[in-house]
Write a protein that holds these residues in place. Sequence first.
Motif, mmCIF file in Angstrom:
data_model
loop_
_atom_site.group_PDB
_atom_site.id
_atom_site.type_symbol
_atom_site.label_atom_id
_atom_site.label_comp_id
_atom_site.label_asym_id
_atom_site.label_seq_id
_atom_site.Cartn_x
_atom_site.Cartn_y
_atom_site.Cartn_z
ATOM 1 N N ALA A 207 0.880 -1.167 0.000
ATOM 2 C CA ALA A 207 0.000 0.000 0.000
ATOM 3 C C ALA A 207 0.913 1.211 0.000
ATOM 4 N N ILE A 209 1.168 4.972 0.807
ATOM 5 C CA ILE A 209 0.456 6.059 1.490
ATOM 6 C C ILE A 209 0.995 7.371 0.939
ATOM 7 N N GLU A 225 -1.244 1.240 8.803
ATOM 8 C CA GLU A 225 -1.225 0.318 7.661
ATOM 9 C C GLU A 225 -0.757 -1.072 8.091
ATOM 10 N N ARG A 228 -3.579 -2.725 9.793
ATOM 11 C CA ARG A 228 -4.644 -3.086 8.843
ATOM 12 C C ARG A 228 -4.234 -4.324 8.040
ATOM 13 N N GLN A 229 -2.992 -4.319 7.564
ATOM 14 C CA GLN A 229 -2.553 -5.448 6.744
ATOM 15 C C GLN A 229 -2.359 -6.722 7.571
ATOM 16 N N VAL A 245 -3.207 4.628 -1.069
ATOM 17 C CA VAL A 245 -4.105 5.091 -0.008
ATOM 18 C C VAL A 245 -3.722 6.496 0.430
ATOM 19 N N TRP A 247 -3.984 9.468 3.765
ATOM 20 C CA TRP A 247 -3.959 9.504 5.231
ATOM 21 C C TRP A 247 -4.906 10.595 5.683
ATOM 22 N N LYS A 253 -6.442 7.713 10.207
ATOM 23 C CA LYS A 253 -6.389 6.409 9.543
ATOM 24 C C LYS A 253 -6.234 6.567 8.033
ATOM 25 N N THR A 254 -5.786 5.478 7.404
ATOM 26 C CA THR A 254 -5.624 5.527 5.953
ATOM 27 C C THR A 254 -6.951 5.197 5.285
#
Length: 474
Positions: A207, A209, A225, A228-229, A245, A247, A253-254
């Motif tokens: 991802a 950012i 991130e 999340r991942q 993504v 921010w 949060k992303t």
Amino acid sequence: MIIGLEIHAQIASRTKMFCRCDNDSFGVEANVNVCPVCMGFPGQLPVVNEEAVKKAIVAALALNCDVKQFSKFDRKNYFYPDSPKGFQISQYDEPLSENGFVEFYVDEGKVLKIRVARLHIEDDAGKLMHVSGGSLVDFNRAGSPLMEIVSEPDLRSALEASEYAKAIQKILRFVGSSEADMEKGMLRFDASVSLRPVGEDKLYPRAEIKNLNSFKSLEEAINFEIERQTELWDQGTPQLSAVTVGWDDEARKTFFMRDKEDSTDYRYFPEPDIPPLTFDGDFIDALRRVVPELPDSRYRRYSEEFGITSDEAKLLSSELDISNYFESLIKSSSNIKLAVSFVTSILMRYLNRDLIKIGAQKVTPLMMAELINLVDKGVISNNQAKGEVFEAMYDSGESPALIVEERGLTQVSDLDAIRGACLLVISDFPVQVEEFKSGKDKVIGFLIGQVMKSMSGKSNPQVVDSVMRELLMK
Ligand code: ZN
Ligand code: MN
């Protein structure tokens, strides 16, 4: 966790990358620093800014990159309302420089080495402001010169990423290639984050950012991130392809923006209006010679050679003008300990008080060396030098010798005068004298203080100490 950073840094140049518009639009009305070139009008020809190229080369050399004798500009085509040309002028397959690295301290003592894949030149877009009822665009920044510095995916934590970014910021400032002021948007980060099972060395879809503009949001966004991942991996559904993504600074949060574009999406082709950059070795070598010794190397050298504290070494090495001041000071002063303490504890206190740069005040390294030599030779005391004399030098720019003479500050090292004063104190304070004689060594400080006071601080404390002890031992 596998992290790579792209850093965009505005090059410290008076004008934009390909036109003569002012590059400094801070606090300026929107859309005034613009011209047909940076607005992408048909038929206009961009001209390369030589100063910006030189500063990018100096930065590349400071990051240990190979500067290419041949590089070229390419058009990166995409439409966005803040990009009036409809493309960005960047460098694609023949960048200005490649294969560098940067070393920096993470924890006390631990050195990290991160590879820099490339540093290339490109121009910036304008700025969009989303307001109620629509969006506004300011093109003042469109066409500003940027360096894009791309790391290899060598970073393993959010903290390492922000320490790396800080190291880059420090180096760019040190060599004068960028002011790298985050508040003014001169330094922006894109962080690529992915996870992989321990022991594997392939890269999984990442991802990216986009556009982080503080060290804090860089760290927070990466950590978000990673979490999340991790959840996706734990559920058995890791990301299958790369995503871009954003921010959200408010929500911390992303958020998903789009599938990751790849280079074919941009329809890169060589910029037809700008000839390639070709340098001979001499040109690059001449720039190599202006790259100053970098902060970390100075830090190491000061710590090892002078045996000073890590804080002192850091203070003296992290800004070029202060570090250079210190270096010229120690060329003319033999007392390193005093030189360190006069710069870090006195001069820097005044600079902080008045919010000025070291070059904007009146005490030159040579004057400072004279002051230190006066202390070294016992002409004035350390306290007189750091107090009254320094203040007068700082205010008036007069030489310390002149100030000492005008104010009659010469310290008394005349033994007879000191012995006389000591004898007086001994007869005035019999209780303390007895205490000293019965073993309370600390009392000597009080007695010396009384002598200093009676001589208005002009006597040399070391001399008073030895005379006083000699008299008390009798
Ligand atoms: Zn312009
Ligand atoms: Mn870029």
